[in-house]
Design a protein around this motif. Structure first.
Motif, mmCIF file in Angstrom:
data_model
loop_
_atom_site.group_PDB
_atom_site.id
_atom_site.type_symbol
_atom_site.label_atom_id
_atom_site.label_comp_id
_atom_site.label_asym_id
_atom_site.label_seq_id
_atom_site.Cartn_x
_atom_site.Cartn_y
_atom_site.Cartn_z
ATOM 1 N N SER A 144 80.978 9.653 69.868
ATOM 2 C CA SER A 144 80.209 8.324 69.454
ATOM 3 C C SER A 144 78.608 8.602 69.910
ATOM 4 N N LEU A 145 78.459 9.475 70.846
ATOM 5 C CA LEU A 145 77.029 9.837 71.406
ATOM 6 C C LEU A 145 76.417 10.261 70.019
ATOM 7 N N TRP A 146 76.904 11.375 69.537
ATOM 8 C CA TRP A 146 76.296 12.135 68.482
ATOM 9 C C TRP A 146 76.108 11.109 67.249
ATOM 10 N N ASP A 147 77.169 10.113 66.887
ATOM 11 C CA ASP A 147 77.034 9.457 65.935
ATOM 12 C C ASP A 147 75.780 8.492 66.048
ATOM 13 N N LYS A 148 75.829 7.965 67.345
ATOM 14 C CA LYS A 148 74.707 7.101 67.625
ATOM 15 C C LYS A 148 73.233 7.891 67.555
ATOM 16 N N LEU A 149 73.207 8.793 68.084
ATOM 17 C CA LEU A 149 71.869 9.895 67.659
ATOM 18 C C LEU A 149 71.714 9.976 66.274
ATOM 19 N N GLY A 150 72.881 10.398 65.472
ATOM 20 C CA GLY A 150 72.471 10.841 64.049
ATOM 21 C C GLY A 150 71.900 9.303 63.237
ATOM 22 N N SER A 151 72.392 8.084 63.584
ATOM 23 C CA SER A 151 72.196 6.783 62.995
ATOM 24 C C SER A 151 70.669 6.431 63.457
ATOM 25 N N GLU A 152 70.328 6.708 64.511
ATOM 26 C CA GLU A 152 68.956 6.631 65.004
ATOM 27 C C GLU A 152 67.892 7.451 64.281
ATOM 28 N N GLU A 174 68.437 8.705 61.390
ATOM 29 C CA GLU A 174 68.469 8.457 59.910
ATOM 30 C C GLU A 174 67.556 6.852 59.794
ATOM 31 N N SER A 175 67.552 6.069 60.788
ATOM 32 C CA SER A 175 66.843 5.072 60.712
ATOM 33 C C SER A 175 65.467 5.231 60.866
ATOM 34 N N GLU A 176 64.970 6.179 61.732
ATOM 35 C CA GLU A 176 63.634 6.566 61.699
ATOM 36 C C GLU A 176 63.041 7.296 60.458
ATOM 37 N N GLY A 177 63.899 7.804 60.076
ATOM 38 C CA GLY A 177 63.532 8.447 58.771
ATOM 39 C C GLY A 177 63.210 7.512 57.721
ATOM 40 N N GLU A 178 63.987 6.473 57.498
ATOM 41 C CA GLU A 178 63.819 5.327 56.596
ATOM 42 C C GLU A 178 62.586 4.680 57.195
ATOM 43 N N GLU A 179 62.440 4.176 58.290
ATOM 44 C CA GLU A 179 60.994 3.698 58.654
ATOM 45 C C GLU A 179 59.838 4.326 58.254
ATOM 46 N N GLN A 180 59.925 5.766 58.331
ATOM 47 C CA GLN A 180 58.716 6.758 57.796
ATOM 48 C C GLN A 180 58.472 6.316 56.399
#
Length: 80
Positions: free
Chosen positions: A56-64, A66-72
């Motif tokens: 769950s930690l790696w899933d959470k880090l991965g989703s954050e 990805e969302s940072e990449g979308e924001e950029q």
């Protein structure tokens, strides 16, 4: 024996060592052998139950990430 060879500043007190060994034993990292004054410890090499935290930690880090990449991507670029 090993503790006796260390300098006084580098060595744990007997109470600190007993507490640390007890904690490692209660967490399943050490096996306690013997009784009374003749206790020895061995590293517990048995397989431990898997933790759900790592996945769950790696899933959470991965989703954050990805969302940072979308924001950029959403930020407009200045035309120069």
């Amino acid at each position: 024996e090993a503790a006796e060879k260390m300098g006084p500043r580098d060595r744990m007190s007997v109470e600190e060592l007993d507490e640390a060994l007890g904690e490692l034993h209660s967490q399943g990292w050490l096996l306690r052998l013997g009784r009374g004054e003749q206790i020895t410890y061995k590293v517990n090499l048995r397989r431990k139950r898997g933790s759900s935290l790592a996945g769950s930690l790696w899933d959470k880090l991965g989703s954050e990430s990805e969302s940072e990449g979308e924001e950029q991507k959403e930020e407009p670029r200045d035309a120069e």
